[in-house]
Design a protein around this motif. Structure first.
Motif, PDB file in Angstrom:
ATOM      1  N   HIS A   1     -19.890 -15.516 -14.268  1.00  9.01           N
ATOM      2  CA  HIS A   1     -21.336 -15.369 -14.213  1.00  9.01           C
ATOM      3  C   HIS A   1     -21.615 -13.977 -13.650  1.00  9.01           C
ATOM      4  O   HIS A   1     -20.832 -13.467 -12.835  1.00  9.01           O
ATOM      5  N   GLU A   2     -22.707 -13.343 -14.029  1.00  7.10           N
ATOM      6  CA  GLU A   2     -22.964 -11.954 -13.627  1.00  7.10           C
ATOM      7  C   GLU A   2     -23.050 -11.758 -12.113  1.00  7.10           C
ATOM      8  O   GLU A   2     -22.728 -10.689 -11.611  1.00  7.10           O
ATOM      9  N   ASN A   3     -23.463 -12.764 -11.362  1.00  5.77           N
ATOM     10  CA  ASN A   3     -23.597 -12.626  -9.910  1.00  5.77           C
ATOM     11  C   ASN A   3     -22.467 -13.309  -9.138  1.00  5.77           C
ATOM     12  O   ASN A   3     -22.601 -13.578  -7.954  1.00  5.77           O
ATOM     13  N   ALA A   4     -21.373 -13.562  -9.797  1.00  3.50           N
ATOM     14  CA  ALA A   4     -20.260 -14.268  -9.167  1.00  3.50           C
ATOM     15  C   ALA A   4     -19.578 -13.410  -8.106  1.00  3.50           C
ATOM     16  O   ALA A   4     -19.761 -12.190  -8.057  1.00  3.50           O
ATOM     17  N   TYR A   5     -18.810 -14.071  -7.274  1.00  2.30           N
ATOM     18  CA  TYR A   5     -18.005 -13.369  -6.270  1.00  2.30           C
ATOM     19  C   TYR A   5     -16.702 -14.133  -6.074  1.00  2.30           C
ATOM     20  O   TYR A   5     -16.579 -15.314  -6.419  1.00  2.30           O
ATOM     21  N   VAL A   6     -15.716 -13.428  -5.483  1.00  6.06           N
ATOM     22  CA  VAL A   6     -14.414 -14.010  -5.194  1.00  6.06           C
ATOM     23  C   VAL A   6     -14.078 -13.718  -3.739  1.00  6.06           C
ATOM     24  O   VAL A   6     -14.154 -12.567  -3.296  1.00  6.06           O
ATOM     25  N   ASN A   7     -13.735 -14.768  -2.996  1.00  6.52           N
ATOM     26  CA  ASN A   7     -13.303 -14.626  -1.605  1.00  6.52           C
ATOM     27  C   ASN A   7     -11.796 -14.829  -1.525  1.00  6.52           C
ATOM     28  O   ASN A   7     -11.283 -15.857  -1.983  1.00  6.52           O
ATOM     29  N   TRP A   8     -11.106 -13.847  -0.931  1.00  5.69           N
ATOM     30  CA  TRP A   8      -9.689 -13.989  -0.599  1.00  5.69           C
ATOM     31  C   TRP A   8      -9.638 -14.188   0.907  1.00  5.69           C
ATOM     32  O   TRP A   8      -9.662 -13.243   1.690  1.00  5.69           O
ATOM     33  N   HIS A   9      -9.589 -15.436   1.324  1.00  5.36           N
ATOM     34  CA  HIS A   9      -9.721 -15.770   2.737  1.00  5.36           C
ATOM     35  C   HIS A   9      -8.559 -15.270   3.593  1.00  5.36           C
ATOM     36  O   HIS A   9      -8.767 -14.913   4.759  1.00  5.36           O
TER      37      HIS A   9
ATOM     38  N   LYS B   1     -15.844 -22.604  -8.392  1.00  4.86           N
ATOM     39  CA  LYS B   1     -17.170 -23.226  -8.611  1.00  4.86           C
ATOM     40  C   LYS B   1     -17.697 -22.725  -9.951  1.00  4.86           C
ATOM     41  O   LYS B   1     -17.712 -21.513 -10.211  1.00  4.86           O
ATOM     42  N   THR B   2     -18.123 -23.645 -10.799  1.00  7.76           N
ATOM     43  CA  THR B   2     -18.554 -23.281 -12.147  1.00  7.76           C
ATOM     44  C   THR B   2     -19.969 -23.744 -12.444  1.00  7.76           C
ATOM     45  O   THR B   2     -20.512 -24.631 -11.776  1.00  7.76           O
TER      46      THR B   2
ATOM     47  N   SER C   1     -18.201 -18.757  -8.353  1.00  4.29           N
ATOM     48  CA  SER C   1     -17.480 -18.249  -7.186  1.00  4.29           C
ATOM     49  C   SER C   1     -16.069 -18.801  -7.182  1.00  4.29           C
ATOM     50  O   SER C   1     -15.797 -19.845  -7.783  1.00  4.29           O
ATOM     51  N   ILE C   2     -15.209 -18.056  -6.489  1.00  5.47           N
ATOM     52  CA  ILE C   2     -13.843 -18.517  -6.245  1.00  5.47           C
ATOM     53  C   ILE C   2     -13.541 -18.305  -4.768  1.00  5.47           C
ATOM     54  O   ILE C   2     -13.772 -17.218  -4.238  1.00  5.47           O
ATOM     55  N   ASP C   3     -13.061 -19.338  -4.120  1.00  9.72           N
ATOM     56  CA  ASP C   3     -12.515 -19.236  -2.771  1.00  9.72           C
ATOM     57  C   ASP C   3     -11.012 -19.457  -2.925  1.00  9.72           C
ATOM     58  O   ASP C   3     -10.585 -20.519  -3.373  1.00  9.72           O
TER      59      ASP C   3
ATOM     60  N   THR D   1     -17.029  -8.464  -5.585  1.00  6.85           N
ATOM     61  CA  THR D   1     -17.905  -8.670  -6.737  1.00  6.85           C
ATOM     62  C   THR D   1     -16.985  -8.862  -7.944  1.00  6.85           C
ATOM     63  O   THR D   1     -15.768  -8.642  -7.855  1.00  6.85           O
ATOM     64  N   VAL D   2     -17.541  -9.207  -9.071  1.00 12.23           N
ATOM     65  CA  VAL D   2     -16.732  -9.339 -10.285  1.00 12.23           C
ATOM     66  C   VAL D   2     -16.045  -8.015 -10.598  1.00 12.23           C
ATOM     67  O   VAL D   2     -14.837  -7.978 -10.874  1.00 12.23           O
ATOM     68  N   ASP D   3     -16.795  -6.910 -10.545  1.00 14.09           N
ATOM     69  CA  ASP D   3     -16.194  -5.599 -10.832  1.00 14.09           C
ATOM     70  C   ASP D   3     -15.037  -5.289  -9.880  1.00 14.09           C
ATOM     71  O   ASP D   3     -13.994  -4.800 -10.306  1.00 14.09           O
TER      72      ASP D   3
END
Length: 130
Positions: A24-32, A90-91, A98-100, A39-41
């Motif tokens: 999704h354009e506003n998605a994010y990924v957390n590497w805890h 999360k989809t 998002s991805i955690d 950000t996606v980029d």
């Protein structure tokens, strides 16, 4: 619905266009484990610029509504490096919101535990040789 195997194959191939298509354009990924949010980029850049040739497989996948949980074994094709990633994805429809993610290095048990002769080997793998 998101086909998570296709997502992981794009990540392992470091295929920038394919990876982007899953988000999704506003998605994010957390590497805890390293306290980083991308950000996606930034995620695409971190993934595609990571050195090495990669392979892997999803060892377990569970789906709870709009949450996909995967345990993925990721390793270099020469098997010199090996990791396991647990991902909470999360989809919304077929896009990732998002991805955690939690990454751990694979390796032998610490010497102090080996000396106690506790625990047994889960599986034999060239990725665990030292």
């Amino acid at each position: 619905m998101l086909v998570v195997k296709d997502f992981w194959m794009a990540v392992l191939a470091q295929d920038e266009a394919a990876i982007r298509s899953f988000f999704h354009e506003n998605a994010y990924v957390n590497w805890h484990c390293t306290n980083e949010r991308f950000t996606v980029d930034e995620f695409v850049r971190a993934n595609c610029e990571y050195p090495g040739d990669w392979a892997g497989e999803i060892e377990r996948q569970e789906t709870l509504g709009d949450l996909i949980i995967t345990v993925t074994h990721v390793y270099t094709k020469d098997k010199r490096q090996s990791f396991h990633a647990v991902s909470f994805i999360k989809t919304e429809g077929d896009k990732i919101l998002s991805i955690d993610e939690y990454w751990g290095d694979d390796g032998l048990a610490p010497l102090w535990r080996q000396e106690k002769h506790i625990g047994t080997t889960i599986q034999n793998s060239a990725c665990f040789d030292s």
